[in-house]
Motif scaffolding. Structure first.
Motif, PDB file in Angstrom:
ATOM      1  N   GLY A  34      -6.788  98.107  24.112  1.00  0.00           N
ATOM      2  CA  GLY A  34      -8.012  98.695  23.581  1.00  0.00           C
ATOM      3  C   GLY A  34      -8.014 100.211  23.675  1.00  0.00           C
ATOM      4  O   GLY A  34      -8.439 100.907  22.742  1.00  0.00           O
ATOM      5  N   LEU A  35      -7.533 100.743  24.792  1.00  0.00           N
ATOM      6  CA  LEU A  35      -7.471 102.201  24.935  1.00  0.00           C
ATOM      7  C   LEU A  35      -6.450 102.816  23.984  1.00  0.00           C
ATOM      8  O   LEU A  35      -6.702 103.874  23.393  1.00  0.00           O
ATOM      9  CB  LEU A  35      -7.145 102.565  26.382  1.00  0.00           C
ATOM     10  N   ILE A  36      -5.317 102.167  23.825  1.00  0.00           N
ATOM     11  CA  ILE A  36      -4.296 102.678  22.897  1.00  0.00           C
ATOM     12  C   ILE A  36      -4.819 102.659  21.468  1.00  0.00           C
ATOM     13  O   ILE A  36      -4.642 103.631  20.705  1.00  0.00           O
ATOM     14  CB  ILE A  36      -2.989 101.871  23.029  1.00  0.00           C
ATOM     15  N   LEU A  37      -5.496 101.580  21.078  1.00  0.00           N
ATOM     16  CA  LEU A  37      -6.063 101.512  19.732  1.00  0.00           C
ATOM     17  C   LEU A  37      -7.186 102.524  19.535  1.00  0.00           C
ATOM     18  O   LEU A  37      -7.366 103.051  18.427  1.00  0.00           O
ATOM     19  CB  LEU A  37      -6.544 100.093  19.438  1.00  0.00           C
ATOM     20  N   LEU A  40      -5.453 105.752  18.777  1.00  0.00           N
ATOM     21  CA  LEU A  40      -4.948 105.705  17.405  1.00  0.00           C
ATOM     22  C   LEU A  40      -6.076 105.907  16.402  1.00  0.00           C
ATOM     23  O   LEU A  40      -5.934 106.673  15.434  1.00  0.00           O
ATOM     24  CB  LEU A  40      -4.242 104.372  17.152  1.00  0.00           C
ATOM     25  N   ALA A  41      -7.209 105.261  16.633  1.00  0.00           N
ATOM     26  CA  ALA A  41      -8.359 105.428  15.741  1.00  0.00           C
ATOM     27  C   ALA A  41      -8.882 106.858  15.782  1.00  0.00           C
ATOM     28  O   ALA A  41      -9.299 107.402  14.749  1.00  0.00           O
ATOM     29  CB  ALA A  41      -9.465 104.450  16.122  1.00  0.00           C
ATOM     30  N   ALA A  46      -9.637 111.793  12.964  1.00  0.00           N
ATOM     31  CA  ALA A  46      -9.559 113.255  12.935  1.00  0.00           C
ATOM     32  C   ALA A  46      -8.802 113.745  11.704  1.00  0.00           C
ATOM     33  O   ALA A  46      -9.189 114.744  11.083  1.00  0.00           O
ATOM     34  CB  ALA A  46      -8.899 113.768  14.207  1.00  0.00           C
ATOM     35  N   VAL A  47      -7.762 113.025  11.325  1.00  0.00           N
ATOM     36  CA  VAL A  47      -7.015 113.395  10.113  1.00  0.00           C
ATOM     37  C   VAL A  47      -7.897 113.214   8.882  1.00  0.00           C
ATOM     38  O   VAL A  47      -7.931 114.078   7.992  1.00  0.00           O
ATOM     39  CB  VAL A  47      -5.712 112.559  10.002  1.00  0.00           C
ATOM     40  N   SER A  71     -14.590 105.835  17.890  1.00  0.00           N
ATOM     41  CA  SER A  71     -13.386 105.667  18.704  1.00  0.00           C
ATOM     42  C   SER A  71     -13.580 106.227  20.109  1.00  0.00           C
ATOM     43  O   SER A  71     -13.088 105.649  21.085  1.00  0.00           O
ATOM     44  CB  SER A  71     -12.174 106.306  18.025  1.00  0.00           C
ATOM     45  N   CYS A  72     -14.310 107.323  20.236  1.00  0.00           N
ATOM     46  CA  CYS A  72     -14.611 107.850  21.575  1.00  0.00           C
ATOM     47  C   CYS A  72     -15.509 106.890  22.349  1.00  0.00           C
ATOM     48  O   CYS A  72     -15.303 106.667  23.547  1.00  0.00           O
ATOM     49  CB  CYS A  72     -15.261 109.223  21.476  1.00  0.00           C
TER      50      CYS A  72
END
Length: 95
Positions: A34-37, A40-41, A46-47, A71-72
């Motif tokens: 969950g933290l890794i995703l 990524l999100a 941001a992009v 995502s935060c």
């Protein structure tokens, strides 16, 4: 007239069922995923936000901003989930 017990004292039993240690390992792995995703999100949002701002597309920029916030929030919830559960467990024990 029914007899009601005055006090019931029940605590979590970590040895009551087989597989509790494996379940804790699985929950920890799911939290890590969950933290890794969430990271990524955050990067993708941001992009999108930057691309929307640079191309003068307010809809795309707004979606990127919302994605960053979501995502935060997901990262905060994943990171604080153990603390939240322990807090509400202790509050529930005082009721």
């Amino acid at each position: 007239m029914a007899v009601v017990p005055l006090q019931v004292d029940i605590a979590p039993n970590s040895d009551g069922l087989p597989g509790i240690a494996q379940l804790r390992t699985i929950v920890g792995a799911v939290m890590t995923i969950g933290l890794i995703l969430s990271v990524l999100a955050l990067v993708i949002s941001a992009v999108v936000w930057g691309f929307g701002s640079n191309s003068s597309n307010p809809h795309l920029a707004g979606r990127g901003k919302i994605g960053v916030l979501v995502s935060c929030a997901a990262a905060v919830i994943c990171g604080a989930s153990v603390t939240l559960i322990n807090f509400f467990w202790s509050v529930g024990q005082q009721v």
